[in-house]
Design a protein around this motif. Structure first.
Motif, short mmCIF file in Angstrom:
data_model
loop_
_atom_site.label_atom_id
_atom_site.label_comp_id
_atom_site.label_asym_id
_atom_site.label_seq_id
_atom_site.Cartn_x
_atom_site.Cartn_y
_atom_site.Cartn_z
N ASN A 1 1.00 -1.63 -0.18
CA ASN A 1 -0.32 0.01 0.19
C ASN A 1 0.99 1.22 0.84
O ASN A 1 0.39 2.48 0.85
N LEU A 2 1.74 1.77 -0.98
CA LEU A 2 2.72 2.18 -0.44
C LEU A 2 2.72 3.70 -2.20
O LEU A 2 1.87 2.66 -3.09
N PRO A 3 2.84 4.35 -2.01
CA PRO A 3 2.65 4.98 -3.23
C PRO A 3 3.24 4.51 -4.82
O PRO A 3 4.79 4.26 -4.48
N VAL A 4 2.18 4.43 -5.50
CA VAL A 4 2.93 4.20 -6.78
C VAL A 4 3.65 5.14 -8.61
O VAL A 4 3.49 4.43 -9.08
N GLY A 5 1.98 5.59 -7.75
CA GLY A 5 2.46 6.80 -9.03
C GLY A 5 3.77 6.84 -9.09
O GLY A 5 4.82 7.86 -8.32
N GLY A 6 4.30 6.73 -10.71
CA GLY A 6 5.55 7.67 -11.20
C GLY A 6 7.23 6.25 -10.91
O GLY A 6 7.83 5.99 -11.00
N GLY A 7 6.15 5.18 -10.31
CA GLY A 7 7.42 3.92 -10.38
C GLY A 7 6.84 3.67 -8.31
O GLY A 7 7.07 4.78 -7.80
N GLY A 8 7.06 2.66 -8.26
CA GLY A 8 6.70 2.32 -6.41
C GLY A 8 8.42 2.07 -6.39
O GLY A 8 8.72 2.11 -5.35
N GLY A 9 9.22 2.14 -6.89
CA GLY A 9 11.10 1.89 -6.31
C GLY A 9 10.58 2.81 -4.86
O GLY A 9 11.45 2.87 -4.37
N PRO A 10 10.91 3.97 -5.85
CA PRO A 10 11.32 4.87 -4.34
C PRO A 10 10.44 4.77 -3.53
O PRO A 10 11.77 4.87 -1.77
N ALA A 11 9.43 4.23 -3.33
CA ALA A 11 8.67 4.31 -1.69
C ALA A 11 9.93 2.47 -1.31
O ALA A 11 9.65 3.20 0.14
N VAL A 12 9.99 1.98 -2.26
CA VAL A 12 10.11 1.04 -1.99
C VAL A 12 11.59 1.03 -1.46
O VAL A 12 12.21 -0.06 0.22
N GLU A 13 12.45 1.33 -1.55
CA GLU A 13 13.66 1.52 -1.34
C GLU A 13 13.80 2.78 0.26
O GLU A 13 14.67 2.30 1.12
N ALA A 14 12.78 3.36 0.15
CA ALA A 14 12.76 4.62 1.09
C ALA A 14 12.68 3.78 2.23
O ALA A 14 13.59 4.39 3.28
N LEU A 15 11.40 2.81 1.78
CA LEU A 15 10.55 1.62 3.34
C LEU A 15 12.55 0.99 4.32
O LEU A 15 12.44 1.23 4.62
N ALA A 16 12.86 0.29 2.61
CA ALA A 16 13.84 -0.83 2.82
C ALA A 16 14.66 -0.43 3.57
O ALA A 16 15.69 -0.63 4.61
N LYS A 17 15.58 1.37 4.09
CA LYS A 17 15.86 1.82 4.75
C LYS A 17 16.14 1.35 5.84
O LYS A 17 16.75 1.53 6.92
N ASN A 18 14.65 0.98 6.75
CA ASN A 18 14.35 1.25 8.12
C ASN A 18 14.04 -0.26 8.46
O ASN A 18 13.95 -0.45 9.59
N GLY A 19 14.63 -0.97 7.42
CA GLY A 19 13.72 -2.94 7.66
C GLY A 19 15.30 -3.28 7.36
O GLY A 19 16.28 -2.70 7.98
#
Ligand code: KG4
Ligand code: ZN
Length: 482
Positions: free
Chosen positions: A304-322
């Motif tokens: 359920n992350l923002p996917v407009g313009g591609g979901g990659g940047p949102a996944v990358e940003a989240l992964a930093k804290n995981g």
């Protein structure tokens, strides 16, 4: 034809800054672009054999030879039945033969073959003895990108109309909406890029546009605009291959020379290529199913992350804290000794992991996970995706060292190459192998107008241009030699 006239009409009503003040017929006799010989140059980047196939006018392409029906008696049912049976057998055999191989498009199965017409009077080139400028237009997918770039590598003006907000609610790109948005934005984006460069369209020396691969209806918007401008202002015109443009971005303002290895990771492609020169590429690995960008986009949607313009940047940003060790996911194709990729299995494993996590947390299927759980999942996905890339790349490097020792450079390009963790890990592998590593600036990894302009410059520097009146677009446009 009707569409072309409509686009012309649209442009004749455009603001004067674009210089569309005269009604110009696309009739060939009115066009007098500067014509220079297109004979192969002495430039070492020029590879005549592959260029013959790739870089001449698409209008010269002979249609594929029709299957001869001379020996088919249409009245003879028995003969037709045998014919159908054989055709079915062949297509089944073809399917069987291709199981476990990279996608047909990655193997170059749809290779276009063109006939080279070096002295076509409608194609032209700017004067390359001094710095020249190219207006580049890119509309292959969901963003309208335009830029003016100088042959020295200087970006003079750049504009991008993002469609992120348009497709957000659909969970993916809707081609019809993308086309409408391109059509609505193209004039203003061109005007903005020119404005930032402090130029009028009459000041640029050539016009380049992405002509494939991509969404055909979207490609057509940019291509028709570029053709209209080139014809109206008698400018040399260059049709650009989107994937080649991604690869060539690694040579913008860098010391990179051919040959080199390229990892192309975008929303539509995942390929390892040997790059021998402009227009000379060999696919040494492709994906069996999804591209890495697609996998990032699907993971973003599942979280359920923002996917407009591609979901990659949102996944990358989240992964930093995981923590990537919390969720165990399988590394794809560990035991295969080739350079192909696969992300479908990882995507399914990820879906199961998300469902399992929801079950553990006592959530309904539609319920949203806590931020930390999402971060752990994102980190696990990214960690395994990177391990997969690393394994394939190590194999490719070791094969290259054995077979083509002259190559000792890697470039990573395409939208996913904007990912910092991927850049770092692949750069480390190169360092360990004493290879040079090149990657474009992150913002220039995703689709943009600069890449179309720069690829145009690279082709012009090899004395290559196209014919605006007859240029077509290609949804599928493989460019490998194999
Ligand atoms: O090259 P590109 O802009 O468009 C195509 O030619 O397909 O690539 C877009 C893809 C999308 O799937 C997007 O999610 C992915 O690139 N992407 C990223 C990142 N930035 C863009 N993937 C992972 N990490 C990023 N930082
Ligand atoms: Zn792209």
């Amino acid at each position: 034809m009707l569409r072309f006239l409509l686009v012309l009409l649209m442009f004749f009503r455009s603001p004067p800054s674009l210089g569309f003040r005269f009604v110009v017929s696309p009739c060939a006799s009115l066009i007098s672009p500067p014509v220079r010989s297109l004979l192969p140059s002495s430039n070492p980047k020029f590879r005549s054999d592959s260029l013959l196939r790739l870089y001449s006018s698409s209008a010269d392409t002979p249609p594929p030879a029709p299957v001869s029906s001379d020996n088919i008696n249409n009245d003879d049912d028995e003969s037709r039945r045998t014919q159908n049976k054989n055709a079915n057998k062949n297509s089944k055999q073809n399917r069987r033969d291709n199981i476990g191989k990279a996608k047909a498009v990655d193997r170059g199965q749809y290779q276009n073959r063109y006939v080279h017409r070096p002295n076509n009077p409608l194609s032209g080139l700017p004067d390359t003895s001094k710095p020249f400028t190219v207006l580049g237009i890119e509309t292959s997918c969901d963003d309208t990108g335009v830029a003016v770039v100088e042959s020295t590598g200087k970006i003079l003006g750049e504009s991008i109309a993002s469609q992120a907000g348009i497709h957000e609610n659909f969970g993916g790109i809707v081609p019809g909406l993308a086309k409408e948005a391109h059509a609505a934005n193209i004039q203003a984006t061109i005007a903005d890029a020119l404005d930032k460069a402090g130029m009028d369209v009459r000041d640029v020396d050539a016009i380049a546009v992405t002509v494939g691969p991509g969404l055909e209806i979207c490609l057509r918007v940019g291509c028709e605009a570029a053709k209209t401008l080139a014809i109206a202002h008698s400018k040399p015109f260059v049709g650009v291959h989107h994937l080649e443009a991604h690869i060539l971005m690694s040579r913008l303002n860098s010391s990179l020379e051919f040959p080199f290895l390229s990892l192309l990771v975008s929303g539509g492609h995942c390929q390892l290529l040997r790059c021998d020169g402009i227009g000379s590429y060999e696919v040494i690995g492709g994906t069996l199913d999804d591209s890495l960008g697609e996998a990032y986009d699907k993971v973003a949607r599942m979280l359920n992350l923002p996917v407009g313009g591609g979901g990659g940047p949102a996944v990358e940003a989240l992964a930093k804290n995981g923590d990537p060790s919390v969720v165990k996911l399988p590394i794809p194709m560990q035991h295969r000794k080739d350079c192909d990729f696969s992300f479908a299995g990882l995507k399914n494993a990820f879906r199961m992991a998300v469902n399992k996590m929801k079950e553990i947390r006592g959530l309904e299927e539609g319920g949203d996970l806590a931020e930390q759980d999402k971060a752990d999942l994102a980190a696990s996905f990214q960690n395994v995706a990177i391990k997969h890339l690393e394994q394939r790349l190590k194999l490719a490097i070791s094969n290259t060292k054995r077979d083509t020792p002259a190559i000792d450079k890697l470039v990573v390009v395409g939208g996913v190459a904007a990912n910092k963790a991927i850049r770092e890990s692949l750069s480390n592998i190169c360092e360990a192998n004493e290879w040079d590593f090149f990657v474009p600036e992150a913002r220039l990894c995703t689709d943009n107008g600069v890449m179309a302009a720069w690829a145009g410059i690279e082709k012009i520097n090899c004395n290559i241009s196209d014919v605006p009146t007859t240029q077509e677009v290609f949804a599928r446009y493989p460019f490998s030699n194999n």
